[in-house]
Scaffold this motif. Structure first.
Motif, PDB file in Angstrom:
ATOM      1  N   GLY A  86      -5.637  -2.238  11.981  1.00  0.00           N
ATOM      2  CA  GLY A  86      -6.323  -1.318  12.888  1.00  0.00           C
ATOM      3  C   GLY A  86      -5.373  -0.464  13.701  1.00  0.00           C
ATOM      4  N   THR A  87      -4.761   0.514  13.053  1.00  0.00           N
ATOM      5  CA  THR A  87      -3.871   1.458  13.727  1.00  0.00           C
ATOM      6  C   THR A  87      -4.320   2.881  13.414  1.00  0.00           C
ATOM      7  OG1 THR A  87      -2.297   1.718  11.891  1.00  0.00           O
ATOM      8  CG2 THR A  87      -1.951  -0.164  13.379  1.00  0.00           C
ATOM      9  N   ASP A  88      -3.936   3.814  14.264  1.00  0.00           N
ATOM     10  CA  ASP A  88      -4.278   5.223  14.016  1.00  0.00           C
ATOM     11  C   ASP A  88      -3.637   5.708  12.720  1.00  0.00           C
ATOM     12  OD1 ASP A  88      -5.704   5.256  16.372  1.00  0.00           O
ATOM     13  OD2 ASP A  88      -4.095   6.191  17.551  1.00  0.00           O
ATOM     14  N   GLU A  89      -2.405   5.262  12.460  1.00  0.00           N
ATOM     15  CA  GLU A  89      -1.715   5.692  11.259  1.00  0.00           C
ATOM     16  C   GLU A  89      -2.434   5.183  10.008  1.00  0.00           C
ATOM     17  OE1 GLU A  89       2.929   6.374   9.999  1.00  0.00           O
ATOM     18  OE2 GLU A  89       2.416   4.714  11.325  1.00  0.00           O
ATOM     19  N   ALA A  90      -2.894   3.931  10.060  1.00  0.00           N
ATOM     20  CA  ALA A  90      -3.623   3.386   8.926  1.00  0.00           C
ATOM     21  C   ALA A  90      -4.955   4.099   8.727  1.00  0.00           C
ATOM     22  CB  ALA A  90      -3.847   1.892   9.113  1.00  0.00           C
ATOM     23  N   ASP A  91      -5.631   4.466   9.822  1.00  0.00           N
ATOM     24  CA  ASP A  91      -6.875   5.239   9.707  1.00  0.00           C
ATOM     25  C   ASP A  91      -6.644   6.512   8.909  1.00  0.00           C
ATOM     26  OD1 ASP A  91      -8.495   3.489  11.147  1.00  0.00           O
ATOM     27  OD2 ASP A  91      -8.148   4.498  13.057  1.00  0.00           O
ATOM     28  N   ARG A  92      -5.572   7.228   9.252  1.00  0.00           N
ATOM     29  CA  ARG A  92      -5.274   8.483   8.553  1.00  0.00           C
ATOM     30  C   ARG A  92      -4.937   8.220   7.086  1.00  0.00           C
ATOM     31  NH1 ARG A  92      -2.761   9.409  13.612  1.00  0.00           N
ATOM     32  NH2 ARG A  92      -0.729   8.754  12.812  1.00  0.00           N
TER      33      ARG A  92
ATOM     34  N   ASP B 257       3.617  -8.144  16.966  1.00  0.00           N
ATOM     35  CA  ASP B 257       2.277  -8.553  17.361  1.00  0.00           C
ATOM     36  C   ASP B 257       1.340  -8.606  16.164  1.00  0.00           C
ATOM     37  OD1 ASP B 257       3.035  -8.541  20.095  1.00  0.00           O
ATOM     38  OD2 ASP B 257       2.798  -6.357  20.119  1.00  0.00           O
ATOM     39  N   TYR B 258       0.219  -9.296  16.359  1.00  0.00           N
ATOM     40  CA  TYR B 258      -0.853  -9.258  15.366  1.00  0.00           C
ATOM     41  C   TYR B 258      -1.468  -7.856  15.359  1.00  0.00           C
ATOM     42  CZ  TYR B 258      -0.761 -14.387  15.481  1.00  0.00           C
ATOM     43  OH  TYR B 258      -0.396 -15.700  15.393  1.00  0.00           O
ATOM     44  N   THR B 259      -1.888  -7.422  14.179  1.00  0.00           N
ATOM     45  CA  THR B 259      -2.623  -6.171  14.058  1.00  0.00           C
ATOM     46  C   THR B 259      -4.044  -6.515  13.652  1.00  0.00           C
ATOM     47  OG1 THR B 259      -0.610  -5.050  13.317  1.00  0.00           O
ATOM     48  CG2 THR B 259      -2.695  -3.903  12.992  1.00  0.00           C
ATOM     49  N   ARG B 260      -4.990  -6.266  14.533  1.00  0.00           N
ATOM     50  CA  ARG B 260      -6.376  -6.644  14.266  1.00  0.00           C
ATOM     51  C   ARG B 260      -6.971  -5.782  13.154  1.00  0.00           C
ATOM     52  NH1 ARG B 260      -8.510  -9.759  18.346  1.00  0.00           N
ATOM     53  NH2 ARG B 260     -10.061 -10.286  16.752  1.00  0.00           N
ATOM     54  N   THR B 261      -7.985  -6.311  12.508  1.00  0.00           N
ATOM     55  CA  THR B 261      -8.561  -5.693  11.331  1.00  0.00           C
ATOM     56  C   THR B 261      -9.481  -4.524  11.683  1.00  0.00           C
ATOM     57  OG1 THR B 261      -8.522  -7.818  10.201  1.00  0.00           O
ATOM     58  CG2 THR B 261      -9.951  -6.127   9.270  1.00  0.00           C
ATOM     59  N   SER B 262      -9.382  -3.455  10.902  1.00  0.00           N
ATOM     60  CA  SER B 262     -10.343  -2.358  10.958  1.00  0.00           C
ATOM     61  C   SER B 262     -11.101  -2.302   9.643  1.00  0.00           C
ATOM     62  CB  SER B 262      -9.649  -1.017  11.197  1.00  0.00           C
ATOM     63  OG  SER B 262      -9.375  -0.817  12.560  1.00  0.00           O
ATOM     64  N   HIS B 263     -12.257  -1.644   9.683  1.00  0.00           N
ATOM     65  CA  HIS B 263     -13.104  -1.516   8.504  1.00  0.00           C
ATOM     66  C   HIS B 263     -13.601  -0.090   8.387  1.00  0.00           C
ATOM     67  CE1 HIS B 263     -17.347  -1.343   6.997  1.00  0.00           C
ATOM     68  NE2 HIS B 263     -16.748  -1.832   5.940  1.00  0.00           N
ATOM     69  N   ASN B 264     -13.705   0.384   7.145  1.00  0.00           N
ATOM     70  CA  ASN B 264     -14.307   1.689   6.913  1.00  0.00           C
ATOM     71  C   ASN B 264     -15.062   1.655   5.599  1.00  0.00           C
ATOM     72  OD1 ASN B 264     -15.014   4.350   7.402  1.00  0.00           O
ATOM     73  ND2 ASN B 264     -12.916   4.966   7.920  1.00  0.00           N
ATOM     74  N   SER B 265     -16.172   2.361   5.558  1.00  0.00           N
ATOM     75  CA  SER B 265     -17.016   2.459   4.363  1.00  0.00           C
ATOM     76  C   SER B 265     -17.085   3.902   3.907  1.00  0.00           C
ATOM     77  CB  SER B 265     -18.444   1.979   4.654  1.00  0.00           C
ATOM     78  OG  SER B 265     -18.470   0.634   5.028  1.00  0.00           O
TER      79      SER B 265
ATOM     80  N   PHE C 234       0.849  -1.176   0.000  1.00  0.00           N
ATOM     81  CA  PHE C 234       0.000   0.000   0.000  1.00  0.00           C
ATOM     82  C   PHE C 234       0.894   1.238   0.000  1.00  0.00           C
ATOM     83  CE2 PHE C 234      -2.929   3.071   2.107  1.00  0.00           C
ATOM     84  CZ  PHE C 234      -3.962   3.002   1.181  1.00  0.00           C
ATOM     85  N   PRO C 235       0.529   2.300  -0.715  1.00  0.00           N
ATOM     86  CA  PRO C 235       1.435   3.437  -0.901  1.00  0.00           C
ATOM     87  C   PRO C 235       1.634   4.322   0.318  1.00  0.00           C
ATOM     88  CG  PRO C 235      -0.679   3.886  -1.934  1.00  0.00           C
ATOM     89  CD  PRO C 235      -0.703   2.443  -1.512  1.00  0.00           C
ATOM     90  N   LEU C 236       0.827   4.172   1.357  1.00  0.00           N
ATOM     91  CA  LEU C 236       0.925   5.035   2.524  1.00  0.00           C
ATOM     92  C   LEU C 236       1.197   4.200   3.770  1.00  0.00           C
ATOM     93  CD1 LEU C 236      -2.086   7.436   1.800  1.00  0.00           C
ATOM     94  CD2 LEU C 236       0.338   7.815   1.331  1.00  0.00           C
ATOM     95  N   PRO C 237       1.719   4.816   4.823  1.00  0.00           N
ATOM     96  CA  PRO C 237       2.092   4.065   6.031  1.00  0.00           C
ATOM     97  C   PRO C 237       0.877   3.465   6.737  1.00  0.00           C
ATOM     98  CG  PRO C 237       2.304   6.433   6.410  1.00  0.00           C
ATOM     99  CD  PRO C 237       2.088   6.259   4.943  1.00  0.00           C
TER     100      PRO C 237
END
Length: 484
Positions: free
Chosen positions: A436-442, A251-259, A241-244
């Motif tokens: 599911g990280t704050d950085e991925a949300d952004r 650790d495992y990174t649990r999944t987040s979802h957005n629509s 993916f092109p962004l951080p």
């Protein structure tokens, strides 16, 4: 509107809950079922190996796919039980289970006559959370034959139906078929009719055919050479993916979802028209927009993406439940003065070329290559994926809104970004699953904002011309930490 998301986001109203699952006798017959020579499909094999490697995780690592919808009127429990039993017996993907070790997976097949689902009443759960927990807790993972369950939630004037099936036995088209078939099977059971259903093909025979064809490929096969060239040109690995994404490698990174809503029916048709004007289709426009987003956000002048392609070929397979899918590449250069329209042409050509590789799994390519080929992709690999689903073409699409249909997945672990563009008659939306990280949300917000900006310009003016910032900003503001 169809609801998409994580099972955590499903909010069923409490009511009398009944679950249909295999009897003890059926589970016993499955445990004693003989070995079958058909190997799992390549994508199933990779999935089983990932589940085996991560069997010590503290959560369900494998993907549970949940289909939900409502039927008006009072539940006829006997008819519903008949529908569930007929459904499972119609599709031989539900007859298989796999014994997986570090050496691989071996298929066992239970006789369809030994498969019987029986209902169990659980009373009235106190909350939607209790229902969600029940569905997930009572549906085993891919290490078990019975990695599927079905149920109903009753209300005064309707009831909700759910089908929870591990990804091992289902894919996106299968989930649409599940909705359509269960509704039709229930109607047939209530009315005594038997119309409206096609005869499904055999998923086991599909797996056998896929493996036979795959075994015949070699390093000299044209499709294998194409895969190798595409990946080596990308530095020896699949894209990121092109962004951080802010993942932690420990650790495992649990999944987040957005629509996100993308546009209405009229704007979708405007994009259709713009693409058609240069000889491209809607899918070409999607990858043109993705390439432009990467160009502006990360300075990438060469695009390589992956998209799932249905591998259903025989007529019966289009009515069959199973994991008929392969990832195919979409690769093209952006050139010195890219615009949406110029890239839509290139993207469409790349997509059409990529489809020719659908029957040559990248998993098979990795079995064939050696160190001298410069491929660094590791076992358990993952990569960003963009999927386009024209829901208008799926059976029962006209009824989806009225039926309150939903498609959900459990909150597993994510390392990359999966993006679905779902087109309905009156709206098109985008779904993201990602770490599911704050950085991925952004990053997801930023990425979609750019995609939306591109399509808005296409709708309003017929094209989009990107603006590329100074390249020095990328290293400072957008470090590539999506793979650690």
């Amino acid at each position: 509107m169809v609801a998409f998301g994580l099972i955590d986001e499903w909010k069923p109203a409490p009511g009398p809950l009944t679950t249909w699952s295999p009897t003890d006798a059926s589970r016993g017959a499955a445990a004693a079922a003989p070995v079958h020579p058909a190997r799992p499909s390549h994508i199933q094999q990779a999935y089983l190996e990932a589940a085996f490697r991560n069997r010590g995780s503290s959560f369900r690592f494998s993907r549970l796919c949940l289909v939900t919808f409502r039927i008006e009127g009072k539940l006829d429990s006997a008819a519903m039980g008949q529908a569930f039993n007929t459904f499972v017996k119609r599709h031989d993907s539900f007859s298989s289970w796999f014994e997986t070790t570090s050496a691989g997976s071996v298929r066992h097949v239970v006789d369809v006559d030994d498969i019987v689902l029986e209902p169990t009443s659980y009373g009235v759960p106190s909350s939607a959370a209790d229902i969600r927990r029940h569905v997930q807790d009572t549906t085993p993972g891919p290490e078990s034959w019975n990695c599927f369950s079905f149920g109903t939630i009753e209300h005064d004037d309707h009831f909700v139906v759910y089908a929870a099936v591990d990804h091992l036995d289902t894919d996106g088209i299968s989930q649409a078929l599940t909705y359509y078939e269960l509704r039709q099977l229930y109607r047939n059971a209530v009315t005594g009719e038997s119309d409206g259903l096609f005869t499904p093909g055999s998923y086991i025979e599909y797996c056998r055919r896929e493996r036979t064809e795959s075994d015949a490929t070699t390093l000299e096969s044209a499709a294998v050479r194409t895969w190798i060239d595409l990946v080596t040109d990308n530095g020896g690995d699949l894209p990121t993916f092109p962004l951080p994404l802010g993942r932690n490698s420990i650790d495992y990174t649990r999944t987040s979802h957005n629509s996100f809503p993308l546009f209405d029916g009229a704007k979708a048709r405007a994009v259709d028209d713009a693409c058609a004007g240069v000889g491209a289709k809607f899918i070409g426009g999607i990858f043109a927009a993705a390439a432009l987003a990467e160009y502006e956000l990360a300075g990438r002048s060469s695009y390589l993406g992956l998209t799932p392609k249905s591998t259903r070929t025989l007529p019966g397979e289009f009515a069959s439940i199973g994991w008929f899918s392969s990832l195919v590449p979409v690769q093209f250069e952006l050139g010195t003065q890219p615009t949406f329209l110029t890239l839509a042409v290139l993207a469409q050509q790349a997509f059409d070329s990529g489809k020719l590789l659908a029957n040559t799994s990248y998993h098979r390519v990795l079995e064939l290559v050696g160190p001298e080929h410069g491929i660094t992709t590791q076992p358990g690999w993952t990569a960003p994926m963009i999927s386009y689903v024209d829901v208008r073409k799926l059976p029962g699409e006209a009824e989806l809104d009225a039926a309150g249909a939903g498609l959900y997945g459990n909150r597993g672990s994510s390392e990359e970004v999966f993006m679905w563009v779902n087109r309905f008659e009156d709206h098109t939306g985008v779904e993201f699953l990602y770490p599911g990280t704050d950085e991925a949300d952004r990053s997801i917000d930023l990425y979609f904002a750019k995609i939306s900006e591109i399509f808005t310009a296409v709708v309003e003016s017929g094209d989009y011309v990107p603006q590329l910032p100074d390249a020095s900003t990328f290293a400072h503001e957008l470090p590539d930490v999506s793979r650690v």
